[in-house]
Design an enzyme around this catalytic site. Structure first.
Site, PDB file in Angstrom:
ATOM      1  N   THR A  18       0.823  -1.210   0.000  1.00  0.00           N
ATOM      2  CA  THR A  18       0.000   0.000   0.000  1.00  0.00           C
ATOM      3  C   THR A  18       0.861   1.266   0.000  1.00  0.00           C
ATOM      4  O   THR A  18       2.049   1.225   0.302  1.00  0.00           O
ATOM      5  CB  THR A  18      -0.926   0.018   1.240  1.00  0.00           C
ATOM      6  OG1 THR A  18      -0.131   0.034   2.415  1.00  0.00           O
ATOM      7  CG2 THR A  18      -1.847  -1.188   1.256  1.00  0.00           C
ATOM      8  N   ASP A  19       0.231   2.365  -0.326  1.00  0.00           N
ATOM      9  CA  ASP A  19       0.933   3.656  -0.321  1.00  0.00           C
ATOM     10  C   ASP A  19       0.666   4.372   1.003  1.00  0.00           C
ATOM     11  O   ASP A  19       0.070   3.805   1.923  1.00  0.00           O
ATOM     12  CB  ASP A  19       0.521   4.500  -1.534  1.00  0.00           C
ATOM     13  CG  ASP A  19      -0.963   4.826  -1.573  1.00  0.00           C
ATOM     14  OD1 ASP A  19      -1.645   4.682  -0.525  1.00  0.00           O
ATOM     15  OD2 ASP A  19      -1.445   5.227  -2.632  1.00  0.00           O
ATOM     16  N   ALA A  20       1.061   5.626   1.089  1.00  0.00           N
ATOM     17  CA  ALA A  20       0.920   6.389   2.333  1.00  0.00           C
ATOM     18  C   ALA A  20      -0.538   6.569   2.745  1.00  0.00           C
ATOM     19  O   ALA A  20      -0.837   6.756   3.921  1.00  0.00           O
ATOM     20  CB  ALA A  20       1.597   7.750   2.182  1.00  0.00           C
ATOM     21  N   VAL A  23      -3.774   2.611   0.646  1.00  0.00           N
ATOM     22  CA  VAL A  23      -4.420   1.918  -0.475  1.00  0.00           C
ATOM     23  C   VAL A  23      -3.363   1.240  -1.346  1.00  0.00           C
ATOM     24  O   VAL A  23      -2.224   1.685  -1.387  1.00  0.00           O
ATOM     25  CB  VAL A  23      -5.202   2.881  -1.392  1.00  0.00           C
ATOM     26  CG1 VAL A  23      -6.596   2.426  -1.636  1.00  0.00           C
ATOM     27  CG2 VAL A  23      -5.185   4.291  -0.960  1.00  0.00           C
TER      28      VAL A  23
END
Length: 151
Positions: A18-20, A23
């Site tokens: 996931t990203d920051a 997601v």
């Protein structure tokens, strides 16, 4: 039309996927597609070293390489860490030297993403198009038979 079980896989979204914002990071989808293809080959009893150059335990490189010549990804809904996805593969021979695999990613039976990866067979010696290797032909045939038998 349903797929045989070896073309329906599971994937848990991990924190590192996931990203920051928490997601799924966009580049993960195509990696997951390729890994699902590898898992489906193994589930059919096809050793990865017979398909992919550079694998451990490989005595010699395969005579045929399968470079990706097209890929695409569509993101339909957010996917978060901890989500348990179902991955459905739908392989199709395009011609004697190429095939593609369509991928559907589902979360609780709802489509969240789709992917497509197209491969072309080339001779590792001449780098020219050639027939698909027997192992891939058998895999494609098994997928087709599986879909027909489940109708």
């Amino acid at each position: 039309m349903t797929s045989p079980a070896w073309l329906r896989l599971r994937r848990v979204v991990r924190f590192g996927d996931t990203d920051a914002a928490g997601v799924m990071h966009f580049h993960q989808l195509l990696r997951w597609c390729h890994e699902a293809w590898e898992e489906s080959l193994e589930a059919q009893g096809i050793a990865t070293e017979s398909v992919f150059p550079g694998c451990r335990g490989q005595e010699r490189r395969p005579d045929v390489a399968l470079p990706v010549v097209h890929c695409q990804a569509d993101f339909l809904r957010p996917v978060h860490g901890g989500d348990q996805l179902s991955v459905h593969l739908s392989p199709q021979r395009l011609d004697p030297s190429s095939f593609e695999v369509q991928y559907r990613f589902l979360l609780r039976d709802q489509d969240v993403a789709r992917g497509c990866i197209r491969h072309v067979a080339i001779s590792t010696e001449t780098r020219r198009r050639c027939a698909l290797p027997d192992t891939v032909e058998r895999w494609l045939e098994a997928a087709q038979i599986g879909r027909i038998s489940e109708l």
